[in-house]
Design a protein around this motif. Structure first.
Motif, PDB file in Angstrom:
ATOM      1  N   GLY A   1       0.818  -1.227   0.000  1.00  0.00           N
ATOM      2  CA  GLY A   1       0.000   0.000   0.000  1.00  0.00           C
ATOM      3  C   GLY A   1       0.840   1.260   0.000  1.00  0.00           C
ATOM      4  N   ALA A   2       2.089   1.139  -0.467  1.00  0.00           N
ATOM      5  CA  ALA A   2       3.046   2.252  -0.376  1.00  0.00           C
ATOM      6  C   ALA A   2       2.621   3.492  -1.159  1.00  0.00           C
ATOM      7  N   THR A   3       1.719   3.322  -2.109  1.00  0.00           N
ATOM      8  CA  THR A   3       1.251   4.485  -2.884  1.00  0.00           C
ATOM      9  C   THR A   3      -0.020   5.082  -2.266  1.00  0.00           C
TER      10      THR A   3
ATOM     11  N   GLN B   1      -2.594   6.152   1.330  1.00  0.00           N
ATOM     12  CA  GLN B   1      -2.476   7.058   2.482  1.00  0.00           C
ATOM     13  C   GLN B   1      -1.703   6.417   3.643  1.00  0.00           C
ATOM     14  N   GLN B   2      -2.056   5.177   3.989  1.00  0.00           N
ATOM     15  CA  GLN B   2      -1.376   4.540   5.123  1.00  0.00           C
ATOM     16  C   GLN B   2       0.054   4.160   4.765  1.00  0.00           C
ATOM     17  N   GLY B   3       0.210   3.433   3.666  1.00  0.00           N
ATOM     18  CA  GLY B   3       1.536   2.933   3.303  1.00  0.00           C
ATOM     19  C   GLY B   3       2.530   4.042   2.993  1.00  0.00           C
TER      20      GLY B   3
ATOM     21  N   ALA C   1       3.795  -5.831  -6.411  1.00  0.00           N
ATOM     22  CA  ALA C   1       3.066  -6.786  -5.558  1.00  0.00           C
ATOM     23  C   ALA C   1       1.588  -6.592  -5.823  1.00  0.00           C
ATOM     24  N   ASP C   2       0.915  -7.704  -6.091  1.00  0.00           N
ATOM     25  CA  ASP C   2      -0.545  -7.668  -6.220  1.00  0.00           C
ATOM     26  C   ASP C   2      -1.096  -8.722  -5.268  1.00  0.00           C
ATOM     27  N   LEU C   3      -1.813  -8.253  -4.249  1.00  0.00           N
ATOM     28  CA  LEU C   3      -2.327  -9.176  -3.228  1.00  0.00           C
ATOM     29  C   LEU C   3      -3.312 -10.177  -3.819  1.00  0.00           C
TER      30      LEU C   3
ATOM     31  N   VAL D   1      -1.437  -3.351   4.717  1.00  0.00           N
ATOM     32  CA  VAL D   1      -2.776  -2.778   4.794  1.00  0.00           C
ATOM     33  C   VAL D   1      -3.517  -3.342   3.589  1.00  0.00           C
ATOM     34  N   THR D   2      -4.807  -3.672   3.773  1.00  0.00           N
ATOM     35  CA  THR D   2      -5.629  -4.085   2.636  1.00  0.00           C
ATOM     36  C   THR D   2      -6.674  -3.006   2.408  1.00  0.00           C
ATOM     37  N   ASN D   3      -7.140  -2.891   1.182  1.00  0.00           N
ATOM     38  CA  ASN D   3      -8.073  -1.807   0.857  1.00  0.00           C
ATOM     39  C   ASN D   3      -9.478  -2.342   0.618  1.00  0.00           C
ATOM     40  N   PHE D   4     -10.258  -2.358   1.698  1.00  0.00           N
ATOM     41  CA  PHE D   4     -11.641  -2.857   1.636  1.00  0.00           C
ATOM     42  C   PHE D   4     -12.419  -2.215   0.502  1.00  0.00           C
ATOM     43  N   TRP D   5     -12.163  -0.915   0.265  1.00  0.00           N
ATOM     44  CA  TRP D   5     -13.014  -0.149  -0.644  1.00  0.00           C
ATOM     45  C   TRP D   5     -12.718  -0.380  -2.112  1.00  0.00           C
ATOM     46  N   GLU D   6     -11.592  -1.030  -2.405  1.00  0.00           N
ATOM     47  CA  GLU D   6     -11.285  -1.306  -3.818  1.00  0.00           C
ATOM     48  C   GLU D   6     -12.196  -2.440  -4.310  1.00  0.00           C
ATOM     49  N   GLN D   7     -12.849  -2.190  -5.433  1.00  0.00           N
ATOM     50  CA  GLN D   7     -13.781  -3.156  -6.032  1.00  0.00           C
ATOM     51  C   GLN D   7     -13.181  -4.558  -6.076  1.00  0.00           C
TER      52      GLN D   7
ATOM     53  N   PRO E   1     -18.378  -4.660   8.039  1.00  0.00           N
ATOM     54  CA  PRO E   1     -17.357  -5.563   7.479  1.00  0.00           C
ATOM     55  C   PRO E   1     -15.969  -4.937   7.311  1.00  0.00           C
ATOM     56  N   HIS E   2     -15.892  -3.608   7.056  1.00  0.00           N
ATOM     57  CA  HIS E   2     -14.521  -3.077   6.865  1.00  0.00           C
ATOM     58  C   HIS E   2     -13.789  -2.958   8.198  1.00  0.00           C
ATOM     59  N   PHE E   3     -14.492  -3.087   9.317  1.00  0.00           N
ATOM     60  CA  PHE E   3     -13.835  -3.212  10.626  1.00  0.00           C
ATOM     61  C   PHE E   3     -13.645  -4.704  10.967  1.00  0.00           C
TER      62      PHE E   3
ATOM     63  N   ALA F   1      -5.554   2.329  12.487  1.00  0.00           N
ATOM     64  CA  ALA F   1      -5.725   3.663  11.892  1.00  0.00           C
ATOM     65  C   ALA F   1      -7.033   4.255  12.434  1.00  0.00           C
ATOM     66  N   PRO F   2      -7.036   5.555  12.742  1.00  0.00           N
ATOM     67  CA  PRO F   2      -8.242   6.190  13.267  1.00  0.00           C
ATOM     68  C   PRO F   2      -9.142   6.638  12.112  1.00  0.00           C
ATOM     69  N   PHE F   3     -10.227   7.325  12.456  1.00  0.00           N
ATOM     70  CA  PHE F   3     -11.030   8.058  11.458  1.00  0.00           C
ATOM     71  C   PHE F   3     -10.118   9.175  10.957  1.00  0.00           C
ATOM     72  N   TYR F   4      -9.684   9.068   9.688  1.00  0.00           N
ATOM     73  CA  TYR F   4      -8.701  10.034   9.177  1.00  0.00           C
ATOM     74  C   TYR F   4      -9.292  11.451   9.243  1.00  0.00           C
ATOM     75  N   TYR F   5      -8.536  12.417   9.740  1.00  0.00           N
ATOM     76  CA  TYR F   5      -8.941  13.825   9.579  1.00  0.00           C
ATOM     77  C   TYR F   5      -9.196  14.084   8.090  1.00  0.00           C
TER      78      TYR F   5
HETATM   79  N1  LIG Z   1     -10.669   6.371   5.856  1.00  0.00           N
HETATM   80  C1  LIG Z   1     -10.590   6.015   7.123  1.00  0.00           C
HETATM   81  O1  LIG Z   1     -10.956   6.793   8.028  1.00  0.00           O
HETATM   82  C2  LIG Z   1     -10.032   4.675   7.493  1.00  0.00           C
HETATM   83  C3  LIG Z   1      -9.798   4.397   8.847  1.00  0.00           C
HETATM   84  C4  LIG Z   1      -9.243   3.158   9.217  1.00  0.00           C
HETATM   85  C5  LIG Z   1      -8.947   2.218   8.250  1.00  0.00           C
HETATM   86  N2  LIG Z   1      -9.200   2.512   6.936  1.00  0.00           N
HETATM   87  C6  LIG Z   1      -8.889   1.440   5.954  1.00  0.00           C
HETATM   88  O2  LIG Z   1      -7.814   1.856   5.160  1.00  0.00           O
HETATM   89  C7  LIG Z   1      -7.772   0.975   4.020  1.00  0.00           C
HETATM   90  C8  LIG Z   1      -7.298   1.759   2.825  1.00  0.00           C
HETATM   91  O3  LIG Z   1      -6.019   2.250   3.084  1.00  0.00           O
HETATM   92  P1  LIG Z   1      -5.535   3.656   2.498  1.00  0.00           P
HETATM   93  O4  LIG Z   1      -6.418   4.719   3.049  1.00  0.00           O
HETATM   94  O5  LIG Z   1      -4.072   3.752   2.680  1.00  0.00           O
HETATM   95  O6  LIG Z   1      -5.927   3.434   0.949  1.00  0.00           O
HETATM   96  P2  LIG Z   1      -5.634   4.293  -0.353  1.00  0.00           P
HETATM   97  O7  LIG Z   1      -4.964   5.584  -0.049  1.00  0.00           O
HETATM   98  O8  LIG Z   1      -6.906   4.281  -1.141  1.00  0.00           O
HETATM   99  O9  LIG Z   1      -4.581   3.354  -1.114  1.00  0.00           O
HETATM  100  C9  LIG Z   1      -4.875   2.007  -1.398  1.00  0.00           C
HETATM  101  C10 LIG Z   1      -3.568   1.262  -1.487  1.00  0.00           C
HETATM  102  O10 LIG Z   1      -3.846  -0.145  -1.578  1.00  0.00           O
HETATM  103  C11 LIG Z   1      -3.039  -0.690  -2.597  1.00  0.00           C
HETATM  104  N3  LIG Z   1      -3.742  -1.855  -3.136  1.00  0.00           N
HETATM  105  C12 LIG Z   1      -5.080  -1.945  -3.417  1.00  0.00           C
HETATM  106  N4  LIG Z   1      -5.341  -3.176  -3.926  1.00  0.00           N
HETATM  107  C13 LIG Z   1      -4.167  -3.850  -3.952  1.00  0.00           C
HETATM  108  C14 LIG Z   1      -3.789  -5.146  -4.388  1.00  0.00           C
HETATM  109  N5  LIG Z   1      -4.669  -6.011  -4.895  1.00  0.00           N
HETATM  110  N6  LIG Z   1      -2.495  -5.512  -4.257  1.00  0.00           N
HETATM  111  C15 LIG Z   1      -1.590  -4.646  -3.764  1.00  0.00           C
HETATM  112  N7  LIG Z   1      -1.875  -3.400  -3.350  1.00  0.00           N
HETATM  113  C16 LIG Z   1      -3.152  -3.013  -3.445  1.00  0.00           C
HETATM  114  C17 LIG Z   1      -2.862   0.428  -3.599  1.00  0.00           C
HETATM  115  O11 LIG Z   1      -1.651   0.196  -4.281  1.00  0.00           O
HETATM  116  P3  LIG Z   1      -1.445   0.348  -5.894  1.00  0.00           P
HETATM  117  O12 LIG Z   1      -2.704   0.944  -6.480  1.00  0.00           O
HETATM  118  O13 LIG Z   1      -0.247   1.236  -6.039  1.00  0.00           O
HETATM  119  O14 LIG Z   1      -1.176  -1.033  -6.333  1.00  0.00           O
HETATM  120  C18 LIG Z   1      -2.757   1.658  -2.691  1.00  0.00           C
HETATM  121  O15 LIG Z   1      -1.441   1.862  -2.265  1.00  0.00           O
HETATM  122  C19 LIG Z   1      -9.196   0.434   3.851  1.00  0.00           C
HETATM  123  O16 LIG Z   1      -9.200  -0.972   4.015  1.00  0.00           O
HETATM  124  C20 LIG Z   1      -9.983   1.118   4.964  1.00  0.00           C
HETATM  125  O17 LIG Z   1     -10.976   0.269   5.520  1.00  0.00           O
HETATM  126  C21 LIG Z   1      -9.704   3.709   6.531  1.00  0.00           C
END
Ligand SMILES: NC(=O)c1ccc[n+]([C@@H]2O[C@H](COP(=O)([O-])OP(=O)(O)OC[C@H]3O[C@@H](n4cnc5c(N)ncnc54)[C@H](OP(=O)(O)O)[C@@H]3O)[C@@H](O)[C@H]2O)c1
Length: 302
Positions: free
Chosen positions: A13-15, A17-19, A54-56, A75-81, A123-125, A148-152
């Protein structure tokens, strides 16, 4: 220590917000070599000492992604389709273990279903909480849970103030605005905790839970803080049932606000965990009012 003798941390997730926060904090700390992982390495050259694919969803990419890594941040991205967080995280844990990683850091969230006795479904929690056991039982020498908290930053994006039917700019959300329940923070500071955990495995690598919390607020306190800085935001509580059907995905957001109201974001008194997280990060996280003055200036909402 010269760069090629430093231990390596691979950051999923280096690209995002968290990574990206983890990459920046590790780079600032200077103790580790940093490998940024992304599905599109060609688009992100120069992001870290190394940028590797890397592709999860394609576990065969993870062997090379984690090769030689001392530590892995996931970190995994729940919101990605199409994302299946359990499947992705299981593949990552397995590949990190096979690669010989010693310290695994997983970005988790509280188990809403368990804590609410099955009343609330977020589910995302809960989906992230269910992965904790897999990390715990994988056999890493060290492992850490960051929360991670509720992001500002949500207030600039997904939860930004919107034009209301009465002409004001503000929020219409399914939460009692008087209830203090939202653990919030500047997500760019999550990396300080993660980098601190990798640097202090004996203090923070034994299954500790480390939440990033800059502030703990009610929605009225959020609005009052912003309005004291010159905004004129409004807040209206809307019934959960009405909100839940107002757009695709709204039911999950409504349940999330119901969770904040009934149990707080972190789900329990977490002051000891927050204290440890701040100690491991080596600094106090930024308060909401300080963040807002810089990032949500008055002219932007006028
Ligand atoms: N918003 C909030 O308040 C909040 C609070 C707590 C937790 N969260 C959680 O934070 C997570 C999202 O993190 P974020 O905010 O850092 O997301 P983000 O800024 O949208 O970035 C998503 C990252 O996930 C990577 N990614 C997505 N699918 C992938 C895959 N199949 N393989 C490898 N990498 C993948 C993307 O990498 P590439 O596109 O470069 O491959 C990108 O770096 C969600 O699960 C959410 O539930 C959010």
């Amino acid at each position: 220590m010269s760069s090629n003798r430093k231990k390596l941390i691979a950051v999923v997730g280096a690209t995002g917000q968290q990574g990206s926060s983890v990459v920046r904090a590790l780079q600032a700390q200077g103790q580790f070599k940093v490998r940024a992982l992304t599905r599109n390495p060609d688009k992100h050259r120069g992001l870290a000492d190394e940028v590797v694919e890397a592709d999860l969803d394609r576990p065969e990419t993870l062997q090379a992604a984690f090769a030689g890594a001392h530590g892995v941040f996931l970190v995994t991205n729940f919101w990605e389709q199409g994302t299946d967080e359990l499947k992705q995280a299981t593949a990552a844990v397995r590949a990190a273990k096979a690669a010989g990683a010693k310290h695994f850091v997983w970005s988790t969230l509280p188990d809403v279903e368990a804590i609410s006795g099955g009343k609330l479904h977020v589910p995302h929690f809960s989906g992230k909480a269910k992965i904790d056991r897999i990390v715990r039982e994988a056999g890493f020498a060290h492992y850490t849970f960051v929360i991670a908290p509720f992001y500002y930053q949500n207030l600039l994006g997904v939860t930004a103030a919107q034009k209301q039917s009465d002409g004001t700019l503000g929020w219409a959300l399914p939460i009692d605005p008087t209830v203090r329940g939202i653990h919030m923070g500047d997500i760019t500071e999550l990396g300080n905790i993660v980098a601190g955990a990798f640097a202090h495995p004996h203090e923070a690598g034994n299954g500790e839970y480390l939440p990033l919390v800059g502030d703990f607020m009610s929605f009225n306190e959020i609005v009052d803080t912003l309005n004291r800085q010159g905004h004129e935001f409004s807040f209206k509580q809307v019934p959960t049932e009405v909100f839940a059907t107002s757009f695709p995905g709204a039911a999950e957001i409504a349940a999330t606000f119901a969770w904040f109201q009934a149990h707080t974001y972190l789900g329990s008194n977490s002051s000891d965990q927050i204290g440890l997280a701040n100690k491991i990060a080596g600094r106090q996280p930024t308060k909401f009012s300080t963040w807002a003055r810089v990032n949500l200036p008055v002219h932007a909402s006028a």
